[in-house]
Design an enzyme around this catalytic site. Sequence first.
Site, PDB file in Angstrom:
ATOM      1  N   HIS A   1       0.850  -1.194   0.000  1.00  0.00           N
ATOM      2  CA  HIS A   1       0.000   0.000   0.000  1.00  0.00           C
ATOM      3  C   HIS A   1       0.881   1.238   0.000  1.00  0.00           C
ATOM      4  CE1 HIS A   1      -3.497  -2.545   1.726  1.00  0.00           C
ATOM      5  NE2 HIS A   1      -3.578  -2.451   0.416  1.00  0.00           N
TER       6      HIS A   1
ATOM      7  N   GLU B   1       1.502   3.970   3.038  1.00  0.00           N
ATOM      8  CA  GLU B   1       1.876   3.504   4.378  1.00  0.00           C
ATOM      9  C   GLU B   1       3.392   3.584   4.557  1.00  0.00           C
ATOM     10  OE1 GLU B   1      -0.147  -0.303   4.512  1.00  0.00           O
ATOM     11  OE2 GLU B   1      -2.091   0.642   4.149  1.00  0.00           O
TER      12      GLU B   1
ATOM     13  N   GLU C   1       0.299  -4.271  11.322  1.00  0.00           N
ATOM     14  CA  GLU C   1      -0.153  -2.883  11.128  1.00  0.00           C
ATOM     15  C   GLU C   1       0.587  -2.029  12.153  1.00  0.00           C
ATOM     16  OE1 GLU C   1      -2.283  -1.815   8.817  1.00  0.00           O
ATOM     17  OE2 GLU C   1      -3.474  -3.565   8.234  1.00  0.00           O
TER      18      GLU C   1
ATOM     19  N   ARG D   1      -3.274   4.640  -2.411  1.00  0.00           N
ATOM     20  CA  ARG D   1      -3.099   3.309  -1.806  1.00  0.00           C
ATOM     21  C   ARG D   1      -2.685   2.223  -2.813  1.00  0.00           C
ATOM     22  NH1 ARG D   1      -5.754  -0.110   2.316  1.00  0.00           N
ATOM     23  NH2 ARG D   1      -6.711  -1.948   1.384  1.00  0.00           N
TER      24      ARG D   1
ATOM     25  N   HIS E   1       2.352  -3.127   7.106  1.00  0.00           N
ATOM     26  CA  HIS E   1       1.343  -2.142   6.703  1.00  0.00           C
ATOM     27  C   HIS E   1       1.232  -1.098   7.809  1.00  0.00           C
ATOM     28  CE1 HIS E   1      -0.965  -4.258   3.369  1.00  0.00           C
ATOM     29  NE2 HIS E   1      -0.158  -5.218   3.774  1.00  0.00           N
TER      30      HIS E   1
HETATM   31  O1  0X9 Z   1      -7.083  -4.016   4.334  1.00  0.00           O
HETATM   32  C1  0X9 Z   1      -5.900  -4.374   4.261  1.00  0.00           C
HETATM   33  O2  0X9 Z   1      -5.382  -4.732   3.210  1.00  0.00           O
HETATM   34  C2  0X9 Z   1      -5.050  -4.370   5.531  1.00  0.00           C
HETATM   35  N1  0X9 Z   1      -5.281  -3.149   6.278  1.00  0.00           N
HETATM   36  S1  0X9 Z   1      -4.749  -1.703   5.654  1.00  0.00           S
HETATM   37  O3  0X9 Z   1      -5.290  -0.647   6.519  1.00  0.00           O
HETATM   38  N2  0X9 Z   1      -3.172  -1.608   5.762  1.00  0.00           N
HETATM   39  O4  0X9 Z   1      -5.169  -1.585   4.310  1.00  0.00           O
HETATM   40  C3  0X9 Z   1      -5.392  -5.573   6.377  1.00  0.00           C
HETATM   41  C4  0X9 Z   1      -5.210  -6.885   5.693  1.00  0.00           C
HETATM   42  C5  0X9 Z   1      -5.451  -8.075   6.581  1.00  0.00           C
HETATM   43  N3  0X9 Z   1      -5.379  -9.318   5.865  1.00  0.00           N
HETATM   44  C6  0X9 Z   1      -6.394  -9.798   5.095  1.00  0.00           C
HETATM   45  N4  0X9 Z   1      -7.570  -9.284   5.087  1.00  0.00           N
HETATM   46  N5  0X9 Z   1      -6.130 -10.881   4.376  1.00  0.00           N
HETATM   47 ZN    ZN Z   2      -2.012  -1.589   4.105  1.00  0.00          ZN
END
Ligand code: 0X9
Ligand code: ZN
Length: 306
Positions: free
Chosen positions: A72, A75, A267, A123, A192
Amino acid sequence: MSPEGSILERFLRYDEILQFLDKIEAKSTESSVNVTVKTIGKSFEGREIKTVTISSGDGKAKNSIFIDAGIHAREWIAPATALYIIDQLASGNYSLEDFDWVILPVVNPDGYEYTHQTDRLWRKTRSNTSGECIGVDGNRNFDFHWAEVGASGFSCSETYRGEKAFSESETAALRDAVMSVSDTCKLYLTLHSFGNYLLYPWGWTSDLPASWKELQEVGNSAAKAIKEAKGTRYTVGSSTNVLYAAAGGSDDYMFAKANIPFSYTMELSQGGHSGFDPPQSEIEGFVKESFIGIRAMAEEVARMFK
Ligand code: 0X9
Ligand code: ZN
């Protein structure tokens, strides 16, 4: 040894990151640590995507750890953390007895540069889609329960999953890089921001994998180490149960398809107005805090495979 250049002082541009990697590799010829920089693919706009492999020079076959960051674009603390880890491992500040480490500091360099030049909060990748908008969410683009939940089919969405799984050269490059070490890789971490979570599979269902207790335990070791050292509280749990359901993430894919037994999305800490833009003065504290947790996980996983 002190960190190379300005990685703790500011967020580097992508060409500076590549220069940093070359410098670290060149310097390693004078030490006993082995550092190898490899181009594993190209981004949509043609930027080279690189990994750094760091190992002790003892010639023994080892298990490995794979860490990526910057899937992303916005980040920024994630690539900064990856660079700090590279610096610490390459300068001999941490034992390389248990693992070889493979680190991919910026999965999505096109997006990263776009956040420096045009839109701080971008993003996605920067690819042309067949839809009306640009870019795919790399973390919805992996081929495991792809498109099933929490991933949009609309190209203008922030969580656009792409036309098909692995439509993006960046996610395909990451897949291939991890697959090439999957026989030895025991721990996969994708960095992330933000929110201070350690998330393990699954992200596509609220069901838990059979090994969830071990996943929780290794995650807890990081949370505990960070809490003790810095006071920052991390929440540990499955993605769906502690955050939200979203399929097509790299963590689920590496766990299920690359058979990596410990797979997490970490995160990191937040800062600034949006949460994604901590002031440069906070880089040092944040990346050091993250590495404390990552070291604790590595140690816990090493114990499990002894
Ligand atoms: O949404 C995401 O891709 C991640 N959070 S972010 O705020 N950095 O965008 C979390 C991803 C967790 N893993 C999966 N959902 N597989
Ligand atoms: Zn992310």
